[in-house]
Structure formats: C-alpha cells, structure tokens
Write an enzyme that holds these catalytic residues in place. Structure first.
Site, PDB file in Angstrom:
ATOM      1  N   HIS A 157      13.935 -43.990 -22.250  1.00 26.55           N
ATOM      2  CA  HIS A 157      13.621 -45.403 -22.025  1.00 26.55           C
ATOM      3  C   HIS A 157      13.522 -46.097 -23.373  1.00 26.55           C
ATOM      4  O   HIS A 157      12.532 -45.961 -24.088  1.00 26.55           O
ATOM      5  CB  HIS A 157      12.306 -45.515 -21.255  1.00 26.55           C
ATOM      6  CG  HIS A 157      12.069 -46.848 -20.621  1.00 26.55           C
ATOM      7  ND1 HIS A 157      12.818 -47.958 -20.915  1.00 26.55           N
ATOM      8  CD2 HIS A 157      11.153 -47.252 -19.698  1.00 26.55           C
ATOM      9  CE1 HIS A 157      12.378 -48.986 -20.194  1.00 26.55           C
ATOM     10  NE2 HIS A 157      11.375 -48.589 -19.444  1.00 26.55           N
ATOM     11  N   ASN A 217       7.863 -57.945 -21.488  1.00 30.37           N
ATOM     12  CA  ASN A 217       6.747 -57.451 -22.299  1.00 30.37           C
ATOM     13  C   ASN A 217       6.700 -58.074 -23.693  1.00 30.37           C
ATOM     14  O   ASN A 217       6.432 -57.403 -24.688  1.00 30.37           O
ATOM     15  CB  ASN A 217       6.795 -55.916 -22.385  1.00 30.37           C
ATOM     16  CG  ASN A 217       6.471 -55.266 -21.059  1.00 30.37           C
ATOM     17  OD1 ASN A 217       5.491 -55.627 -20.408  1.00 30.37           O
ATOM     18  ND2 ASN A 217       7.303 -54.317 -20.641  1.00 30.37           N
ATOM     19  N   ARG A 253      18.534 -45.860 -21.789  1.00 29.92           N
ATOM     20  CA  ARG A 253      18.469 -47.201 -21.199  1.00 29.92           C
ATOM     21  C   ARG A 253      18.205 -48.228 -22.281  1.00 29.92           C
ATOM     22  O   ARG A 253      17.268 -48.087 -23.073  1.00 29.92           O
ATOM     23  CB  ARG A 253      17.364 -47.267 -20.145  1.00 29.92           C
ATOM     24  CG  ARG A 253      17.444 -48.528 -19.277  1.00 29.92           C
ATOM     25  CD  ARG A 253      16.268 -48.636 -18.339  1.00 29.92           C
ATOM     26  NE  ARG A 253      16.628 -49.372 -17.125  1.00 29.92           N
ATOM     27  CZ  ARG A 253      15.746 -49.950 -16.314  1.00 29.92           C
ATOM     28  NH1 ARG A 253      14.449 -49.893 -16.596  1.00 29.92           N
ATOM     29  NH2 ARG A 253      16.141 -50.568 -15.232  1.00 29.92           N
ATOM     30  N   GLY A 285      17.477 -51.582  -8.031  1.00 30.74           N
ATOM     31  CA  GLY A 285      16.049 -51.366  -8.113  1.00 30.74           C
ATOM     32  C   GLY A 285      15.321 -51.737  -6.844  1.00 30.74           C
ATOM     33  O   GLY A 285      15.138 -50.918  -5.952  1.00 30.74           O
ATOM     34  N   ARG A 286      14.903 -52.996  -6.729  1.00 27.42           N
ATOM     35  CA  ARG A 286      14.083 -53.418  -5.597  1.00 27.42           C
ATOM     36  C   ARG A 286      14.726 -53.133  -4.246  1.00 27.42           C
ATOM     37  O   ARG A 286      14.026 -52.855  -3.273  1.00 27.42           O
ATOM     38  CB  ARG A 286      13.764 -54.904  -5.710  1.00 27.42           C
ATOM     39  CG  ARG A 286      12.805 -55.231  -6.851  1.00 27.42           C
ATOM     40  CD  ARG A 286      12.350 -56.665  -6.816  1.00 27.42           C
ATOM     41  NE  ARG A 286      11.365 -56.931  -7.861  1.00 27.42           N
ATOM     42  CZ  ARG A 286      10.584 -57.997  -7.877  1.00 27.42           C
ATOM     43  NH1 ARG A 286      10.674 -58.907  -6.914  1.00 27.42           N
ATOM     44  NH2 ARG A 286       9.717 -58.177  -8.854  1.00 27.42           N
ATOM     45  N   ASN A 291      13.068 -52.810 -22.325  1.00 21.88           N
ATOM     46  CA  ASN A 291      11.947 -53.542 -21.715  1.00 21.88           C
ATOM     47  C   ASN A 291      10.728 -53.728 -22.609  1.00 21.88           C
ATOM     48  O   ASN A 291       9.599 -53.827 -22.127  1.00 21.88           O
ATOM     49  CB  ASN A 291      11.533 -52.869 -20.405  1.00 21.88           C
ATOM     50  CG  ASN A 291      12.596 -52.996 -19.336  1.00 21.88           C
ATOM     51  OD1 ASN A 291      13.619 -53.628 -19.543  1.00 21.88           O
ATOM     52  ND2 ASN A 291      12.357 -52.394 -18.195  1.00 21.88           N
ATOM     53  N   THR A 335       8.548 -48.412 -11.427  1.00 23.30           N
ATOM     54  CA  THR A 335       7.140 -48.064 -11.558  1.00 23.30           C
ATOM     55  C   THR A 335       6.415 -48.378 -10.249  1.00 23.30           C
ATOM     56  O   THR A 335       6.463 -49.510  -9.772  1.00 23.30           O
ATOM     57  CB  THR A 335       6.507 -48.834 -12.724  1.00 23.30           C
ATOM     58  OG1 THR A 335       7.152 -48.428 -13.934  1.00 23.30           O
ATOM     59  CG2 THR A 335       5.021 -48.550 -12.832  1.00 23.30           C
ATOM     60  N   TYR A 386       9.235 -51.693 -24.676  1.00 22.97           N
ATOM     61  CA  TYR A 386       8.360 -50.546 -24.907  1.00 22.97           C
ATOM     62  C   TYR A 386       8.619 -49.961 -26.307  1.00 22.97           C
ATOM     63  O   TYR A 386       9.299 -50.581 -27.123  1.00 22.97           O
ATOM     64  CB  TYR A 386       8.533 -49.519 -23.792  1.00 22.97           C
ATOM     65  CG  TYR A 386       8.063 -50.052 -22.454  1.00 22.97           C
ATOM     66  CD1 TYR A 386       6.736 -50.461 -22.272  1.00 22.97           C
ATOM     67  CD2 TYR A 386       8.936 -50.191 -21.381  1.00 22.97           C
ATOM     68  CE1 TYR A 386       6.294 -50.980 -21.065  1.00 22.97           C
ATOM     69  CE2 TYR A 386       8.503 -50.704 -20.168  1.00 22.97           C
ATOM     70  CZ  TYR A 386       7.180 -51.097 -20.017  1.00 22.97           C
ATOM     71  OH  TYR A 386       6.751 -51.624 -18.821  1.00 22.97           O
ATOM     72  N   GLN A 433      12.972 -40.494 -16.334  1.00 18.64           N
ATOM     73  CA  GLN A 433      12.957 -41.436 -17.440  1.00 18.64           C
ATOM     74  C   GLN A 433      11.766 -41.139 -18.351  1.00 18.64           C
ATOM     75  O   GLN A 433      10.614 -41.151 -17.915  1.00 18.64           O
ATOM     76  CB  GLN A 433      12.877 -42.880 -16.935  1.00 18.64           C
ATOM     77  CG  GLN A 433      13.105 -43.886 -18.059  1.00 18.64           C
ATOM     78  CD  GLN A 433      13.013 -45.317 -17.596  1.00 18.64           C
ATOM     79  OE1 GLN A 433      11.955 -45.750 -17.151  1.00 18.64           O
ATOM     80  NE2 GLN A 433      14.101 -46.067 -17.702  1.00 18.64           N
TER      81      GLN A 433
END
Length: 372
Positions: free
Chosen positions: A178, A238, A230, A325-326, A181, A25, A183, A102
């Site tokens: 997705h 979260n 995923r 990712g990062r 996480n 994101t 959601y 996604q």
C-alpha cells in the site's frame, strides 16, 4: 476481443477472470487485531470466480503495532494474526479464488490511543495531517506525528519484508504494498508532505527511496511475481496535498520498480472513492497511459468503474484488471451481476466500519434477491 471475464496470468498467479475485489477497510478484526471467522465468511462469499472476483485484495493490514491507524483493523505481524488469516485464505481457496494481502503502515494517519504506550505516530514529517481516524467512541482528529530518524527507516523496511514472509505462511497467493491514499509511503513520496533534508527527502530520487527499498525487501522475501503495489498519483485522501510534479514523481517511481518484475501495478485514477476528474479542483490532468508505458507489469485500474467501463477498458487494452470497491461490499456475486447485467444491491454506508454481520455478510446474492 478480450473480456473482463477471461482468465489472466498476473506474474506467478493465474486468475480465472480479470475482476478484482479492491481492498476495503471494514474494522471487524478481533482482539489482538486477529482476523475472525466472520471475516473468513465475508471473503468466502466473494471468492468464487464464477460469481465473484478473480482476485481478492484484502483490507489493508498493518505490518507492525506502529503501523495501525484505525480501530479493529487486522495485522500481519503476530502468530495469532497469521493463524487467523490462514482461516481466511483457506476459505477463499476452497471456493477456487485467489487472494493477496495489502501491507499497510499508516504513518501519520493514526492516534496515540491506538499505538504502543501511547506513542506518537511516525511519519516522514512532524506536521500533523488535517484528517480523522476511527477509535473507540468514533472518529477523532489524528495525532501529531514525529519524523522518523534516518536510522529508523531500516526497521520499517524490515517490517514490510517480514510481513510479506508471514503472508506466505498464512496461505496468501501474494501481497500488495500500500503506497497510496496518503499513508506512510506516500508521505515520503509527495513533496507536499515530505519536508526531510536527509537521503529520504528533497528530490524525486530520494523521495522514492523508501518505496523502492520496501519493494526490494518484499521481493527478496517472496519474489516479484507475487508482489503488487498500489499507487494514487493525484488523490487528496488523508490530507495528501498534490505533489509539485505528480507525473514526474510517479513516472520515476514506476520506472524504479520495473526491474523487480512485479505481478501488477494497481492505480487509483482520480480521488479515492471520489471524482475521477479533478480538473475543476485545479489539479493538472494525469496521463495514466504514459505511466503504464513505464512498466511491463499487469495494469490494474480502480475508481468509479461500472461494468461497461470495465469491459471497455479491458477490451481496448487500457487495463489488464479492473478493481471494484463499494460494489463488492453489497454484492458478493458482483461478477455474476455484471455478466448478466443485473441490478446491484445498494451498500449501507452506516455499516461500513465496525459492527457484525449486518451490512457485512448478509447482503443477498442474485438468486435470493430474485426470489423476494
């Protein structure tokens, strides 16, 4: 010996290597949550499999106005958004890359200021999460949600299916659902969140129902060979408290998805963006190998991998694909750097969310870094 840089066929999608850019994101969509030219450049920089990713999974993109949870995240539910994404996919494909989008509904991880008419977020529950989201002005606590009525869930499933079809119009090679996480789908999966008494709550069969129905709709629209999912069995992201039996829950979820012939299953090992081992926090160790044994789909692993770990996972057959990712935020040529054992740029955390080119498209590739 299989290498991270060997080609791989994932369902109906052939990849030049097994290195994946994970969904990240970045909050840089334009008006109407439309992808921009700057976003196209960002993805283009990472798309050439000779230097970057064999597969890009885009940032999470809401399937409806009610699915949005953060400021300036892109959508995939309007013609303008489809047109914006087409510029992104064209840029990626021009570099020889492959890309899936996604598909996202945040559920209760949202704020009334982001939703149509100031509506309350919708979820499996009416209990608010102890979490924050990003709105105009910065981070604020999420708003209290309302529990979806049983009859409304068909709308959610239809939104996932429609978004998958629009993704194909936008030129994507596939989609990733997705379901991680904390959601919406995970809000239905985990009994730490789901307090329903209808056909979508209670036992594992009921709690996995929305996940299965969403996959059924998506695969009916675009085929299983272009669909991934995923999962994050133990992440606390979260305010997603641990399920009472995560191994049984996610094992059954993967079993129920197996008949749909998915291209891949993408699993976050440990806490998203955090420790891989949560035993010190009292979390029962999760058996990912046992989970993998329940599917014939390609197996994508994620969380805390470096080059050596990724190569070992692929060489030893513990994974087919490894997502970073990062590292991809700061290193558009991550693939080349991992091949050559070169040093990595350090990401600027202050520019992760929102803004312009700084910390987004201005990280130097290896040749430029060496010339300094």
């Amino acid at each position: 010996m299989t290498s991270l840089f060997d080609p791989f066929r994932m369902g109906d999608i052939t990849l030049a290597n097994r290195l994946v850019m994970a969904p990240l994101t970045r909050n840089r969509a334009g008006a109407g949550q439309v992808p921009t030219a700057l976003m196209a450049e960002y993805y283009r920089q990472r798309a050439n499999p000779a230097t970057g990713a064999g597969l890009i999974v885009t940032e999470a993109s809401q399937i409806s106005p009610m699915g949005q949870g953060y400021l300036d995240t892109p959508g995939i539910h309007t013609p303008e958004q489809v047109a914006g994404w087409k510029h992104v996919t064209d840029a990626i494909h021009a570099e020889g890359g492959k890309v899936v989008i996604q598909l996202w509904h945040v559920g209760r991880i949202s704020h009334t200021s982001l939703l149509p008419g100031g509506a309350a977020p919708e979820s499996s529950t009416a209990r608010a999460a102890k979490a924050k989201t990003f709105v105009t002005g910065g981070f604020v606590p999420v708003s209290a949600p309302r529990a979806l009525e049983t009859a409304e869930i068909a709308r959610i499933v239809a939104d996932y299916r429609r978004a998958a079809g629009l993704a194909m119009q936008a030129g994507f090679d596939g989609v990733e659902l997705h379901a991680a996480n904390g959601y919406l789908i995970e809000q239905f999966l985990r009994d730490s969140i789901n307090d329903r008494t209808d056909a979508y709550g209670g036992g594992i069969e009921h709690r996995t129902r929305l996940l299965v129905e969403a996959i059924e709709g998506i695969t009916a629209e675009i085929g299983g060979g272009r669909t991934g999912v995923r999962l994050s069995p133990v992440t606390p992201a979260n305010d997603a408290g641990q399920d009472s039996d995560a191994q049984a829950l996610y094992g059954r979820a993967v079993e129920r998805l197996a008949p749909y012939g998915l291209a891949y299953v993408h699993v976050i090992e440990g806490a998203t963006g955090g420790p891989r081992d949560l035993s010190e926090q009292g979390v029962t160790p999760f058996d990912y190998a046992a989970l993998r044994a329940k599917t014939a789909s390609a197996w994508m692993v994620n969380n805390g991998y470096d080059g050596a770990m990724a190569q070992a996972a692929v060489a030893e057959g513990r994974a087919d694909l490894v997502a970073f990712g990062r590292a991809f935020i700061a290193n558009p040529d991550l693939g080349r750097r991992l091949r050559e054992g070169a040093a990595l740029n350090t990401p600027d955390v202050k520019t992760f969310y929102g803004g312009g080119e700084a910390g987004y498209t201005d990280y130097p590739p290896l040749a430029a870094a060496h010339a300094v």
